[in-house]
Design an enzyme around this catalytic site. Structure first.
Site, PDB file in Angstrom:
ATOM      1  N   GLU A  49       0.860  -1.178   0.000  1.00 57.45           N
ATOM      2  CA  GLU A  49       0.000   0.000   0.000  1.00 57.45           C
ATOM      3  C   GLU A  49       0.900   1.233   0.000  1.00 57.45           C
ATOM      4  O   GLU A  49       1.801   1.339   0.831  1.00 57.45           O
ATOM      5  CB  GLU A  49      -0.867   0.061   1.251  1.00 57.45           C
ATOM      6  CG  GLU A  49      -1.991  -0.930   1.326  1.00 57.45           C
ATOM      7  CD  GLU A  49      -2.751  -0.763   2.633  1.00 57.45           C
ATOM      8  OE1 GLU A  49      -2.706   0.342   3.227  1.00 57.45           O
ATOM      9  OE2 GLU A  49      -3.360  -1.737   3.083  1.00 57.45           O
ATOM     10  N   ASP A  60      -5.448   8.517  10.298  1.00 60.63           N
ATOM     11  CA  ASP A  60      -4.042   8.203  10.547  1.00 60.63           C
ATOM     12  C   ASP A  60      -3.651   8.535  11.978  1.00 60.63           C
ATOM     13  O   ASP A  60      -3.997   9.590  12.503  1.00 60.63           O
ATOM     14  CB  ASP A  60      -3.133   8.992   9.593  1.00 60.63           C
ATOM     15  CG  ASP A  60      -3.284   8.561   8.152  1.00 60.63           C
ATOM     16  OD1 ASP A  60      -3.882   7.494   7.928  1.00 60.63           O
ATOM     17  OD2 ASP A  60      -2.816   9.277   7.261  1.00 60.63           O
TER      18      ASP A  60
END
Length: 267
Positions: A49, A60
């Protein structure tokens, strides 16, 4: 069969689990980022990824937020990440998936971004902040370009919503181990196994677990219930240490390779 499908089919035939490695595109700079991607592949990652840095990354955790900030400061954005994917594809045959928030995609234009992502050699796309109710246009366009649109589901996802998300998915299902943001954790909650079992009843697609995975014992704990694991922050931390401590590049790449190999040995 797509590259993503081929990887999981091969893994299943050997009774193995896929190790999916995450790296932020352009962290700490584009040149070294390409070396990191190649190192991840050489060390045994089955799928990579590549994050597209964004200024407001809601899903995140701190480690990956800082990676995004470093990448942005070094001049990385959608154009640069697509070029990075294209450069990696020239040398690598494993699947490459772009992880991007919706805003950068909309700024370029959905169809234009997907066309260019496919042209660069990407195999799929993960959009953490894309609601299933608003994803039809992207899903159809992505399929037209041969890109899998990989959804995220969490222990808190309601059953009806889960069934809808899984029913529209392609590539694999990204199960989030915890509610909240990314980041390595010491342990995994018990409801993770229930989530994996539930999702596997709903689909023939591979089911993978991410958020908080970074230790061999975690993989050993859950590998019988999933088809792959996603490791992100534990790898990005190594890059952060490189930046903070001015380590030699070769040492950083060695540490990244060792981490991947260690996790791969139990997957």
């Amino acid at each position: 069969m797509s590259r993503i499908g081929q990887v999981f089919a091969e893994k299943r035939s050997r009774g193995e689990k896929a190790l999916i490695a995450y790296t932020m595109g352009g962290d700490p700079n584009l040149t070294f980022s390409l070396e990191i991607i190649k190192t991840l592949a050489a060390a045994g990652a089955d799928l990579i990824e590549v994050g597209l840095p964004f200024s407001d990354p809601l899903a995140d955790g701190p480690v990956i937020q800082r990676a995004g900030q470093r990448a942005l400061a070094a001049g990385s954005g959608p154009e640069e990440v697509l070029a990075l994917i294209a450069a990696a594809r020239q040398e690598l045959s494993l699947p490459l998936v772009i992880m991007s928030y919706l805003n950068p995609i909309l700024q370029i234009g959905v169809d234009e971004f997907l066309r260019r992502a496919a042209g660069a050699g990407a195999d799929g796309l993960i959009i953490p902040d894309l609601p299933v109710e608003e994803g039809e246009e992207i899903r159809v366009s992505a399929a037209g370009y041969g890109l899998d649109l990989i959804p995220l589901v969490a222990p808190t996802t309601g059953q009806k919503r889960l069934e809808k998300i899984v029913g529209q998915a392609s590539g694999f299902i990204y199960c989030v181990s915890v509610t909240g943001v990314t980041g390595a954790r010491d342990s995994l909650p018990a409801e993770v196994i229930s989530l994996l079992q539930n999702v596997k009843k709903l689909t023939e697609l591979p089911v993978c677990l991410g958020f908080g995975i970074g230790k061999p014992e975690q993989i050993a704990y859950i590998k019988d219930y999933c088809d792959g694991v996603i490791v992100g922050s534990a790898l990005v931390e190594i890059i952060e240490n490189y930046v903070q401590n001015r380590m030699e590049k070769d040492k950083v790449l060695e540490l990244i390779a060792t981490k991947v190999q260690t996790l791969k040995s139990v997957s």
